[in-house]
Write a protein that holds these residues in place. Structure first.
Motif, short mmCIF file in Angstrom:
data_model
loop_
_atom_site.label_atom_id
_atom_site.label_comp_id
_atom_site.label_asym_id
_atom_site.label_seq_id
_atom_site.Cartn_x
_atom_site.Cartn_y
_atom_site.Cartn_z
N LYS A 155 14.33 1.04 -8.47
CA LYS A 155 14.61 2.43 -8.87
C LYS A 155 13.45 2.99 -9.68
N ILE A 156 13.29 4.31 -9.60
CA ILE A 156 12.28 5.04 -10.37
C ILE A 156 13.06 5.96 -11.31
N ALA B 242 7.57 6.22 -2.56
CA ALA B 242 8.47 6.61 -3.64
C ALA B 242 9.32 7.76 -3.12
N CYS B 243 10.62 7.54 -3.03
CA CYS B 243 11.52 8.48 -2.35
C CYS B 243 12.58 9.06 -3.28
N ASP B 244 12.99 10.26 -2.96
CA ASP B 244 14.15 10.90 -3.59
C ASP B 244 15.31 10.81 -2.61
N TYR C 264 0.86 -1.18 0.00
CA TYR C 264 0.00 0.00 0.00
C TYR C 264 0.90 1.23 0.00
N ALA C 265 0.52 2.22 -0.79
CA ALA C 265 1.34 3.42 -0.99
C ALA C 265 1.20 4.36 0.19
N LEU C 266 2.33 4.83 0.67
CA LEU C 266 2.38 5.81 1.76
C LEU C 266 2.75 7.19 1.25
N SER C 267 3.24 7.27 0.02
CA SER C 267 3.70 8.53 -0.53
C SER C 267 2.69 9.11 -1.50
N GLU C 268 2.81 10.40 -1.67
CA GLU C 268 1.94 11.10 -2.61
C GLU C 268 2.15 10.56 -4.03
N TYR C 269 3.39 10.35 -4.40
CA TYR C 269 3.70 9.74 -5.69
C TYR C 269 3.39 8.25 -5.57
N SER C 270 2.54 7.72 -6.43
CA SER C 270 2.18 6.31 -6.32
C SER C 270 2.05 5.65 -7.68
N GLU D 43 13.76 5.98 -5.69
CA GLU D 43 13.45 4.56 -5.61
C GLU D 43 12.29 4.31 -4.66
N TRP D 44 11.66 3.15 -4.83
CA TRP D 44 10.62 2.70 -3.94
C TRP D 44 11.26 2.14 -2.68
N CYS D 45 10.74 2.52 -1.52
CA CYS D 45 11.28 2.06 -0.24
C CYS D 45 10.16 1.47 0.60
N GLU D 46 10.45 0.34 1.24
CA GLU D 46 9.48 -0.34 2.09
C GLU D 46 9.65 0.11 3.54
N ASN D 47 8.54 0.10 4.27
CA ASN D 47 8.61 0.46 5.69
C ASN D 47 8.70 -0.75 6.60
#
Length: 137
Positions: free
Chosen positions: A22-23, A93-95, A5-11, A82-86
């Motif tokens: 990587k994105i 989706a993180c910078d 499930y997406a936690l970031s605004e970018y999904s 890149e995509w990062c898991e919690n």
């Protein structure tokens, strides 16, 4: 296939596999917006257990110091996205950025340049900076 499930605004196009993905088209978030969010009280939060541990270790748990690092980030500090898991089924989706800061070493009063690695995202609701990594490089 893994369901995250997406936690970031970018999904857009979330991964279907675990691990680092990587994105290609980054940075994903405008620095002006990130800086504006980071200035708000309690608007910077650690997303992972490792990040909370590192903030405790390097900044005595002071998220104001993390916000100060975010405010110091320049566009030229960008590394990749890149995509990062919690660790609990969520992804963001993180910078990633590498930022240098001059700091005084208390024991010697010597000023040194320290390089920090930061990885963050804007939360799904658009009102938080979710920090995935914050440590010395």
């Amino acid at each position: 296939m893994v369901t995250f499930y997406a936690l970031s605004e970018y999904s857009q196009d979330p991964p279907t596999e675990s691990g680092r993905v990587k994105i290609a088209k980054g940075p994903l978030y405008g620095l002006d917006r990130i800086r504006a969010l980071a200035q708000g009280e309690d608007k910077v939060q650690a997303l992972t257990r490792n990040c909370r541990r590192d903030v405790d270790k390097f900044f005595d748990g002071d998220y104001g110091e993390v916000a100060a690092l975010i405010l110091a980030v320049k566009a030229s500090d960008y590394i990749d996205s890149e995509w990062c898991e919690n660790g609990r089924g969520g992804i963001a989706a993180c910078d990633a950025y590498s930022v240098q800061r001059s700091e005084k070493i208390p024991a010697t009063d010597k000023v040194v340049t320290i390089e920090y690695f930061l990885k963050f995202a804007i939360g799904k609701g658009g009102n938080l900076v979710l920090v995935v990594s914050c440590h010395m490089s």
